[in-house]
Design a protein around this motif. Structure first.
Motif, short mmCIF file in Angstrom:
data_model
loop_
_atom_site.label_atom_id
_atom_site.label_comp_id
_atom_site.label_asym_id
_atom_site.label_seq_id
_atom_site.Cartn_x
_atom_site.Cartn_y
_atom_site.Cartn_z
N THR B 396 35.31 47.46 48.05
CA THR B 396 35.79 46.22 48.66
C THR B 396 34.62 45.49 49.30
O THR B 396 34.01 45.99 50.23
N THR B 398 34.38 41.40 49.25
CA THR B 398 35.16 40.28 49.76
C THR B 398 36.61 40.51 49.34
O THR B 398 36.86 40.68 48.16
N PRO B 399 37.51 40.55 50.28
CA PRO B 399 38.88 40.91 49.89
C PRO B 399 39.54 39.89 48.97
O PRO B 399 40.25 40.25 48.04
N GLU B 400 39.32 38.63 49.22
CA GLU B 400 40.02 37.60 48.46
C GLU B 400 39.07 36.88 47.52
O GLU B 400 37.87 36.81 47.78
N TRP B 401 39.62 36.33 46.48
CA TRP B 401 38.82 35.46 45.64
C TRP B 401 38.61 34.12 46.37
O TRP B 401 39.45 33.74 47.19
N GLN B 431 47.23 28.57 43.94
CA GLN B 431 48.48 29.34 44.01
C GLN B 431 49.49 28.81 43.01
O GLN B 431 49.66 27.59 42.85
N THR B 469 48.49 34.23 43.88
CA THR B 469 47.75 33.45 44.88
C THR B 469 46.52 32.80 44.26
O THR B 469 46.12 31.71 44.64
N ARG B 470 45.89 33.50 43.31
CA ARG B 470 44.78 32.94 42.52
C ARG B 470 44.92 33.47 41.11
O ARG B 470 45.33 34.62 40.92
N GLN B 486 45.37 37.37 41.44
CA GLN B 486 45.59 38.04 42.72
C GLN B 486 47.00 37.72 43.19
O GLN B 486 47.50 36.60 42.96
N ARG B 491 45.58 43.01 42.86
CA ARG B 491 45.06 42.42 41.63
C ARG B 491 45.96 42.78 40.44
O ARG B 491 46.44 43.90 40.33
#
Lengths: 476, 496
Positions: B396, B398-401, B431, B469-470, B486, B491
């Motif tokens: 891990t 960066t948690p988010e894109w 999103q 979300t992405r 995501q 994922r």
């Protein structure tokens, strides 16, 4: 001319251009809007028009979504947690290595027994997956909803009643009915009495099997009604079988008397006289066949009655492991309609007689704790292999130190051989991983790596998962 | 007595004192954790002197990344930079010297395996104990057994091999300035000839396109495979090989469309070909255009090019696409997402190998993240890249894109301003959610309802039952191919 109007004008022109090119005609003359850009050379003009039209059609003219796009509801969260992200690759690999549906189901049930569920990206049941653990009922219903093209989940947060029966999707309804039967057997039966008739034959059969849990004399009237009035022979047969379990088997008829004639009750011993069943060996193939047919059609209560014995006395007096065909016939009589007490008694007697195959046949109807006990006895006393022990134990067992059993010693010896191959004993090691308790799985891993297996050996995946998984399931 | 026999004993912990006299001469001073090899084993394992020589060249820390070993010391692995965009994954079992490499070499073992063993034998880099990567475990599960590998002691020599000779670094030959000038002149002449040939081929292509219009797109659509094959063969003769491959795949793209949409699709495809041909005529030395028409630069050329952008950041492996092409090559495309706040959002590592070389192992695992340096092929729209350096995988970072860098309409069209002939555009979508039409077709729909794009394939299971979300996807002008997304469930890969 505005930009929007220009795009619209081009769009209007495109119809004629496409039609001409499709038919093999020149189209530049139809594209007056680009007259300057296309120039005077007719061949060049067609290519320029192609480049411009291609760009326009590739960027502006794309598929328009219909107004009736439907969105499925969220996949529901289950009552048990999903395995951790760290363990997901291991679960995926084990599932991918499971060649058939049955072995995949073993892993799924193992996880549920230890208090975990899969991540929906790794495994989800189909709507028709009757073998899926009940914990996945909400996902089965989601799959059914997706297949049906519906978008709104039915209301199923309430307790199941005859009035809201149709608000539940089948899997959720089944799970609710199981829960109700455990809590209030009469209420569950009353619900079935009210709603069973509106279901098709397959559904009726599936729902009726749920009465096996806490079956009692209170259910007799309902079952007799089904035997008399239900339209489906398989439902009638199931109801008949359940009635037999309750001691309401059919009266002794000619067939049972004919079957009983193949056996006789003798006594043996001088001081402690005990009864034993003597097998009259059929003399011709036709007689063997006739006895087989009679055994298949008989029920335990009637058969023991015809021999003048109580069912438990027949099981005790039976001479196991002498006539395999007769053994199989009796086991069938015990498994299908037998009571829990009869099953436990039969399993005990069969286990003493080293009749491995018969134990496996009985195991499916034994309580998890009983299954684990017989599997441990089989491993340590009868030389069961781990696969056999797993067939007996099911997926809820947590056996202590199975590797110390004779089959464990054999396995370790085989793995130490110079000619041992990386693909050897895959099924045995997988079964060991399914039946061991978490502590035993850890110890087994140490022993096996000590015997020369690599820590990363994929054959140890199931043991590794077992050892890593916090056991928070209900203990049998 | 063989090394593998020793290591098996050691692994079991049952080496007997009486055997020590036999074992000790074999054990190398590097012996540790029960399993080790010496260079003699590497020499014996090599199929010939040239492999050994090549391995010596690879036994350098700079050639390798992600080197590690299992805690029990039996397995080692690493990634070796090869001639392609993707590194090769190399692994070996030191107990019996079984090994595997993802390179297409027909030699067994290949120079990369020998290089890895060499690194280990001479402790050139530390093989830090680590969790065994999934790709090594997968290989272990597929191994047929010790007989599949050649134990060191049993290796049949296939010619004289000499470690010392392999180590010798041959001095670079000094070149006569006249020879260099002559060679440069010859290369320039060859380039001119190639350019001329390509221009002639492009003339033929435009004439062919004109013929298709004249004969009618209806007939072209019906007979696309044969017609495209003929002009593709002509383009190969004219050294426009990239364009030939593109045209070879054109019928497949066309047939993937609904029948009613094929005339439009044909106009789009043929129109892009005209644009590309004209672009080449206008700038035949432009490397990006030349790459689309003829051939790509070599790895060495890109690495030596100071104008090639280099990005050192965190990357997530989105997906790997493997496709067998009509020309008999298999293309292996690895899509990477940059997790940095800015810079190129996507990178594409592209390799080709002959289908006859058999199935090739995956180089990356979708979802894995790593810090690494990529060099991009020079382009107005940098996308194709080479992996220069890769640090150890990290779970891990960066948690988010990151959020999409631009609006969806811009993301769909802006790349076409730079390369209007582009067929595929990678997109990072905001999103959204999968929706279905009445025919069961899947659509990605933005959460704000402002856009909906048709999705290739079925998009079933979790992908259609949760908020996305992405979403990382490839837009091919008419269909969206989802690479990964995501969601609140974490994922989701394209095959989940």
């Amino acid at each position: 001319m505005t930009e929007t109007a220009s795009a619209e004008a081009i769009f209007e022109t495109m119809g004629a251009i496409l039609t001409r090119w499709t038919m093999g005609s020149t189209a530049a003359s139809a594209a007056s809007i680009w007259r300057v850009e296309l120039g005077d050379d007719p061949v060049e003009a067609e290519l320029r028009l192609l480049a411009l039209s291609g760009q326009f059609l590739g960027t502006i003219v794309t598929g328009e979504p219909p107004s009736t796009l439907r969105v499925l509801p969220d996949i529901p969260t289950l009552a048990l947690p999903t395995v951790s992200a760290a363990l997901r690759p291991l679960v995926r690999r084990i599932l991918a290595a499971s060649k058939d549906a049955a072995s995949k189901a073993d892993v799924i049930h193992f996880l549920a027994a230890r208090g975990w569920t899969t991540h929906p990206a790794d495994w989800m049941p189909d709507a028709s997956d009757e073998d899926a653990p009940d914990i996945y009922a909400a996902w089965r219903d989601w799959a059914a909803l997706a297949a049906a093209g519906e978008t709104t989940p039915r209301q199923n947060g309430d307790q199941l009643t005859a009035d809201n029966w149709d608000d539940f999707w089948p899997a959720a309804r089944k799970a609710a009915l199981i829960e109700l039967r455990r809590r209030d057997p009469s209420a569950a039966r009353a619900l079935l009495e009210a709603r069973l008739g509106s279901e098709n034959a397959d559904a009726r059969l599936r729902l009726l099997t749920l009465l096996s849990e806490r079956l009692s004399g209170d259910d007799v009237a309902f079952l007799e009604n089904l035997v008399t009035n239900d339209r489906a022979p398989k439902v009638k047969a199931m109801a008949t079988s359940m009635l037999a379990r309750l001691g309401h088997g059919p009266a002794v008829g000619e067939d049972i008397a004919e079957l009983a004639a193949f056996f006789s009750v003798k006594t043996k011993g001088l001081l402690r006289r005990s009864r034993v069943i003597d097998f009259e060996t059929p003399k011709t193939p036709a007689q063997w066949q006739r006895r087989k047919v009679l055994l298949e059609g008989a029920d335990l209560t009637s058969f023991s009655g015809a021999l003048g014995l109580a069912p438990q006395d027949l099981i005790a007096a039976w001479d196991w492991n002498v006539d395999p065909a007769a053994d199989a016939g009796l086991i069938k009589m015990i498994v299908e309609p037998g009571t829990n007490a009869q099953l436990a008694q039969a399993a005990g007697v069969v286990s003493e007689h080293d009749a491995t195959g018969l134990i496996v046949a009985l195991a499916a109807r034994l309580a998890p704790a009983e299954r684990a006990r017989f599997a441990a006895v089989g491993l340590h006393t009868h030389g069961f292999r781990f696969e056999m022990a797993q067939a007996v134990a099911g997926v809820a067992a947590r056996l202590d130190d199975p590797l110390s059993a004779p089959s464990g010693a054999k396995l370790l010896t085989a793995l130490r051989r110079d000619d041992a191959k990386p693909s050897d004993h895959v099924a045995e090691l997988h079964a060991l991983g399914l039946i061991a308790s978490r502590d035993s799985a850890r110890r087994s891993l140490e022993q096996l790596t000590g015997a020369g297996l690599l820590q990363a050996d994929p054959r140890l995946d199931m043991l590794r998962l077992n050892a890593a998984l916090d056991d928070q399931g209900e203990k049998p | 007595m063989t090394i593998s026999a020793c290591s098996r004993w050691a692994a079991r912990g049952d080496i007997e004192l009486s055997s020590l006299a036999d074992i000790l001469p074999i054990l190398d001073s590097n012996w540790e954790a029960g399993v080790a090899i010496d260079l003699k084993a590497v020499e014996q394992l090599a199929t010939d002197q040239s492999s050994l020589k090549a391995a010596a060249g690879l036994a350098k820390p700079t050639k390798w990344s992600g080197v590690g070993g299992s805690p029990d010391g039996a397995l080692i692995w690493g990634e070796c930079a090869g001639s392609g965009a993707n590194p090769y994954r190399v692994m070996a079992d030191l107990r019996d010297l079984g090994n595997k490499c993802t390179c297409p070499s027909r030699k067994f073992p290949c120079k990369h395996v020998l290089g890895l063993l060499w690194l280990n034998a001479e402790s050139i880099v530390p093989f830090a104990p680590a969790d065994t990567p999934a790709w090594v475990s997968d290989w272990l599960g597929r191994r047929r057994g010790p007989s599949a590998a050649k134990p060191a002691g049993a290796a049949a020599p296939s010619g004289e091999k000499d470690l010392r000779a392999a180590r010798v670094v041959e001095p670079e030959a000094t070149e006569d300035p006249k020879d260099a000038a002559r060679r440069e002149a010859q290369a320039a002449k060859r380039n001119e000839e190639t350019e001329r040939a390509i221009l002639d081929a492009l003339d033929a292509l435009e004439q062919w396109i004109g013929d298709q219009l004249r004969l009618g797109l209806s007939g072209f659509i019906d007979d696309a495979t044969a017609r495209c094959r003929r002009i593709a063969a002509r383009l190969v003769d004219g050294k426009a090989t990239a364009l030939a491959s593109r045209i070879d795949e054109l019928p497949a793209r066309l047939l993937a469309l609904a029948a009613g949409d094929r005339p439009r699709g044909a106009v789009v495809e043929l129109g892009k070909l005209v644009l590309l041909a004209r672009a080449f005529r206008a700038a035949p030395r432009d490397s990006a255009i030349r790459r689309s028409v003829a051939t790509s630069e070599t790895r060495e050329t890109v690495l030596a090019d100071p104008s090639a952008p280099r990005i050192d950041t965190q990357w997530e492996v989105l997906a790997e696409q493997v496709q067998t092409r009509r020309d008999g090559l298999v293309s292996q495309t690895t899509w990477l997402l940059s997790l940095a706040a800015s810079g190129p959002r996507f990178a594409m590592l592209l390799d080709f190998f002959p289908a006859s070389a058999g199935r090739r192992g995956s180089v990356f695992t979708p979802g894995e993240r790593f810090q690494g340096e990529l060099v991009f092929y020079p382009s107005q729209q940098p996308l194709r890249a080479l992996l220069v350096r890769r640090d150890a995988a990290q779970a891990t970072l960066t948690p988010e894109w990151p959020a999409p860098d631009q609006t969806l309409s811009n993301a769909l069209t802006q790349p076409l301003l730079a390369e209007p002939w582009a067929i595929e555009i990678p997109l990072l979508l905001p999103q959204g959610r999968i929706a279905r039409d009445d025919a069961g077709g899947a659509w990605w729909r933005a959460a704000d309802g402002a856009a909906a794009l048709p999705v290739a394939g079925k998009a079933e299971g979790l992908l259609s039952g949760t908020e996305l979300t992405r979403t990382a996807a490839i837009w091919s002008g008419n269909r969206l191919t989802i690479l990964a997304a995501q969601s609140p469930w974490g994922r989701i890969g394209s095959h989940d």
